[in-house]
Design an enzyme around this catalytic site. Structure first.
Site, PDB file in Angstrom:
ATOM      1  N   CYS A  18     -16.288   2.614   0.815  1.00 55.74           N
ATOM      2  CA  CYS A  18     -15.138   1.760   1.120  1.00 55.74           C
ATOM      3  C   CYS A  18     -14.669   1.943   2.568  1.00 55.74           C
ATOM      4  O   CYS A  18     -14.011   1.064   3.119  1.00 55.74           O
ATOM      5  CB  CYS A  18     -13.999   2.043   0.143  1.00 55.74           C
ATOM      6  SG  CYS A  18     -13.544   3.789   0.063  1.00 55.74           S
ATOM      7  N   ARG A  41       0.866  -1.188   0.000  1.00 56.31           N
ATOM      8  CA  ARG A  41       0.000   0.000   0.000  1.00 56.31           C
ATOM      9  C   ARG A  41       0.896   1.228   0.000  1.00 56.31           C
ATOM     10  O   ARG A  41       1.759   1.357   0.870  1.00 56.31           O
ATOM     11  CB  ARG A  41      -0.920   0.039   1.221  1.00 56.31           C
ATOM     12  CG  ARG A  41      -1.527   1.432   1.397  1.00 56.31           C
ATOM     13  CD  ARG A  41      -2.585   1.520   2.450  1.00 56.31           C
ATOM     14  NE  ARG A  41      -3.815   0.898   1.999  1.00 56.31           N
ATOM     15  CZ  ARG A  41      -5.007   1.136   2.535  1.00 56.31           C
ATOM     16  NH1 ARG A  41      -5.132   1.977   3.541  1.00 56.31           N
ATOM     17  NH2 ARG A  41      -6.079   0.532   2.084  1.00 56.31           N
ATOM     18  N   HIS A  75      -7.357   0.782  -6.353  1.00 57.09           N
ATOM     19  CA  HIS A  75      -7.602   0.034  -5.100  1.00 57.09           C
ATOM     20  C   HIS A  75      -8.348  -1.262  -5.441  1.00 57.09           C
ATOM     21  O   HIS A  75      -9.518  -1.435  -5.081  1.00 57.09           O
ATOM     22  CB  HIS A  75      -8.413   0.913  -4.138  1.00 57.09           C
ATOM     23  CG  HIS A  75      -8.418   0.427  -2.726  1.00 57.09           C
ATOM     24  ND1 HIS A  75      -7.636  -0.623  -2.275  1.00 57.09           N
ATOM     25  CD2 HIS A  75      -9.118   0.858  -1.634  1.00 57.09           C
ATOM     26  CE1 HIS A  75      -7.855  -0.807  -0.990  1.00 57.09           C
ATOM     27  NE2 HIS A  75      -8.744   0.068  -0.571  1.00 57.09           N
ATOM     28  N   ASP A  84     -17.018   7.943  -1.483  1.00 59.78           N
ATOM     29  CA  ASP A  84     -15.697   7.796  -0.854  1.00 59.78           C
ATOM     30  C   ASP A  84     -15.325   9.153  -0.258  1.00 59.78           C
ATOM     31  O   ASP A  84     -15.976  10.163  -0.556  1.00 59.78           O
ATOM     32  CB  ASP A  84     -14.673   7.366  -1.933  1.00 59.78           C
ATOM     33  CG  ASP A  84     -13.256   7.163  -1.375  1.00 59.78           C
ATOM     34  OD1 ASP A  84     -13.094   6.994  -0.148  1.00 59.78           O
ATOM     35  OD2 ASP A  84     -12.296   7.188  -2.179  1.00 59.78           O
ATOM     36  N   ARG A 120     -13.929  -7.486   2.807  1.00 55.21           N
ATOM     37  CA  ARG A 120     -12.523  -7.238   2.478  1.00 55.21           C
ATOM     38  C   ARG A 120     -11.690  -8.462   2.838  1.00 55.21           C
ATOM     39  O   ARG A 120     -10.772  -8.855   2.134  1.00 55.21           O
ATOM     40  CB  ARG A 120     -11.971  -6.019   3.232  1.00 55.21           C
ATOM     41  CG  ARG A 120     -12.590  -4.673   2.933  1.00 55.21           C
ATOM     42  CD  ARG A 120     -12.444  -4.247   1.498  1.00 55.21           C
ATOM     43  NE  ARG A 120     -11.074  -4.339   1.013  1.00 55.21           N
ATOM     44  CZ  ARG A 120     -10.072  -3.492   1.332  1.00 55.21           C
ATOM     45  NH1 ARG A 120     -10.306  -2.447   2.089  1.00 55.21           N
ATOM     46  NH2 ARG A 120      -8.847  -3.663   0.847  1.00 55.21           N
TER      47      ARG A 120
HETATM   48  N1   CP Z   1     -11.201   0.659   2.626  1.00 57.55           N
HETATM   49  C1   CP Z   1      -9.910   0.641   3.032  1.00 57.55           C
HETATM   50  O1   CP Z   1      -8.986   0.380   2.254  1.00 57.55           O
HETATM   51  O2   CP Z   1      -9.741   0.882   4.357  1.00 57.55           O
HETATM   52  P1   CP Z   1      -8.352   1.025   5.110  1.00 57.55           P
HETATM   53  O3   CP Z   1      -7.724   2.321   4.665  1.00 57.55           O
HETATM   54  O4   CP Z   1      -8.725   1.028   6.558  1.00 57.55           O
HETATM   55  O5   CP Z   1      -7.478  -0.150   4.752  1.00 57.55           O
HETATM   56  N1  NVA Z   2      -9.673   7.312  -1.759  1.00 55.88           N
HETATM   57  C1  NVA Z   2      -9.380   6.871  -0.416  1.00 55.88           C
HETATM   58  C2  NVA Z   2      -9.659   5.414  -0.258  1.00 55.88           C
HETATM   59  C3  NVA Z   2      -9.466   4.886   1.136  1.00 55.88           C
HETATM   60  C4  NVA Z   2      -9.754   3.431   1.250  1.00 55.88           C
HETATM   61  C5  NVA Z   2      -7.919   7.179  -0.095  1.00 55.88           C
HETATM   62  O1  NVA Z   2      -7.048   6.896  -0.930  1.00 55.88           O
HETATM   63  O2  NVA Z   2      -7.646   7.700   0.977  1.00 55.88           O
END
Ligand code: CP
Ligand code: NVA
Length: 339
Positions: free
Chosen positions: A270, A106, A133, A229, A322
């Site tokens: 999400c 990530r 994502h 989101d 998830r």
């Molecule tokens: N939806 C999602 O990716 O959540 P986190 O940032 O908590 O992993």
């Molecule tokens: N668009 C958001 C998604 C989080 C799961 C971010 O990147 O922060």
């Protein structure tokens, strides 16, 4: 479906059948886990989870998924390794690939997850970059399939920053799976033109429809899924908050917007979500901008509390999924027997 040895870094690399295969495997794993069946079929393997950005769901999903499969899992947080600081991503890939059987990443740049995939020699999974994502989309589509029994023809209307990782990935996923995708946002926040064209071309084979709209109410009309989101993503500077609020207030998901969707429509997000004054950031934003933009005065930003806490919201089922979907991705790409 044989996905052994494959990376999972963008849904563009996966066919409709493979995506559906992963969703169906996830549904099977979820049912079996609830029935008490264990899945420790990868007990000779170890995975490493590299996080340059924070996470609640993705980290937990990878850790629990790995443990459920009998694997060892090492978490490396934003300040926990040499990667990108004293050591290149390419070198990191070649080191970790000799110790681990799979690598989750990530971070910021999609190019970093691609470099890891090119050089690690083991499957690499994208746990979110600025651009995509993809594991989130599997959980979202699993939740939609659980709700409606199908993905084909489902109208999913996405409200908010449509050129962030979620906007891009939902559009790709919808194009692959033959859905009707509508992004509702001001033009300045629409996805990249090239990606739109790519998705339209994918949609010709799958029967998908890709639409972009500046009209939130038109977009919501007869939708099966209303999705939103955060308005400002991880890694963006806090200075963008005001312009983003100004641009996106008309796209806030409210009970009024939900009324335009189908009667059986579901609300998805999400997560994490700003829907009240129970986060430090929610409080800060409400006090900084609430006077000028009354719709955010209670710390409700992309969605109101009434919607996320309401009967149409499936956000916690989606969050649970998830774990089942990420477990399915690890199982399939590491080549575990399909229990
Ligand atoms: N939806 C999602 O990716 O959540 P986190 O940032 O908590 O992993
Ligand atoms: N668009 C958001 C998604 C989080 C799961 C971010 O990147 O922060």
């Amino acid at each position: 479906m044989n996905l052994k040895g494959r990376h999972f870094i963008t849904l563009l690399d996966y066919s409709k059948e493979e995506i559906m295969g992963l969703i169906d495997l996830s549904i099977k794993l979820k049912k079996e886990k609830k029935d008490g069946k264990t899945h420790k079929v990868l007990s000779d393997k170890n995975v490493v989870l590299l996080f340059q950005k924070d996470s609640t769901r993705t980290r937990s999903a990878f850790e629990v998924g790995a443990f459920d499969l009998g694997m060892g899992a090492t978490y490396v947080g934003p300040s926990g390794s040499q990667m990108g600081k004293k050591e290149s991503v390419k070198d990191t890939a070649r080191v970790l690939g000799r110790m681990y059987d799979g690598i989750e990443f990530r971070g910021y740049r999609q190019s970093d997850v691609e470099i890891l995939a090119e050089h690690a020699g083991v499957p690499v999974w994208n746990g979110l970059t600025d651009k995509y994502h993809p594991t989130q989309i599997l959980a979202d589509f699993m939740t939609i399939k659980e709700s409606f029994g199908t993905l084909q023809g489902i109208k999913l209307a996405y409200f908010g920053d449509a050129r962030n990782n979620m906007g891009n990935s939902l559009m790709i996923g919808a194009a692959k799976m033959g859905m009707h995708f509508v992004a509702a946002a001001p033009k300045s926040l629409w996805p990249d033109e090239v990606l739109i064209k790519t998705c339209e071309a994918i949609g010709e084979a799958s029967g998908a429809r890709i639409e972009l709209s500046e009209n939130a109410f038109e977009a919501a009309k007869d939708a099966d899924v209303i999705y939103t989101d955060v308005w400002v993503s991880m890694g963006e500077p806090k200075e963008v908050w005001e312009e983003r609020i100004k641009a996106l207030v008309p796209y806030q998901v409210t009970p009024k917007l939900m009324m335009l969707a189908k009667e059986k429509a579901i609300f998805m997000h999400c997560l994490p979500a700003f829907h009240g004054e129970d986060t430090d950031m929610g409080v800060d934003i409400a006090s900084a901008f609430g006077k000028k933009y009354p719709s955010v005065r209670n710390g409700e930003l992309e969605v109101t509390d009434a919607v996320i806490e309401g009967p149409q919201s499936v956000v916690f089922e989606e969050a649970e999924n998830r774990m089942h979907t990420i477990k399915a991705v690890m199982l399939a790409t590491l080549g575990g027997s399909h229990v």
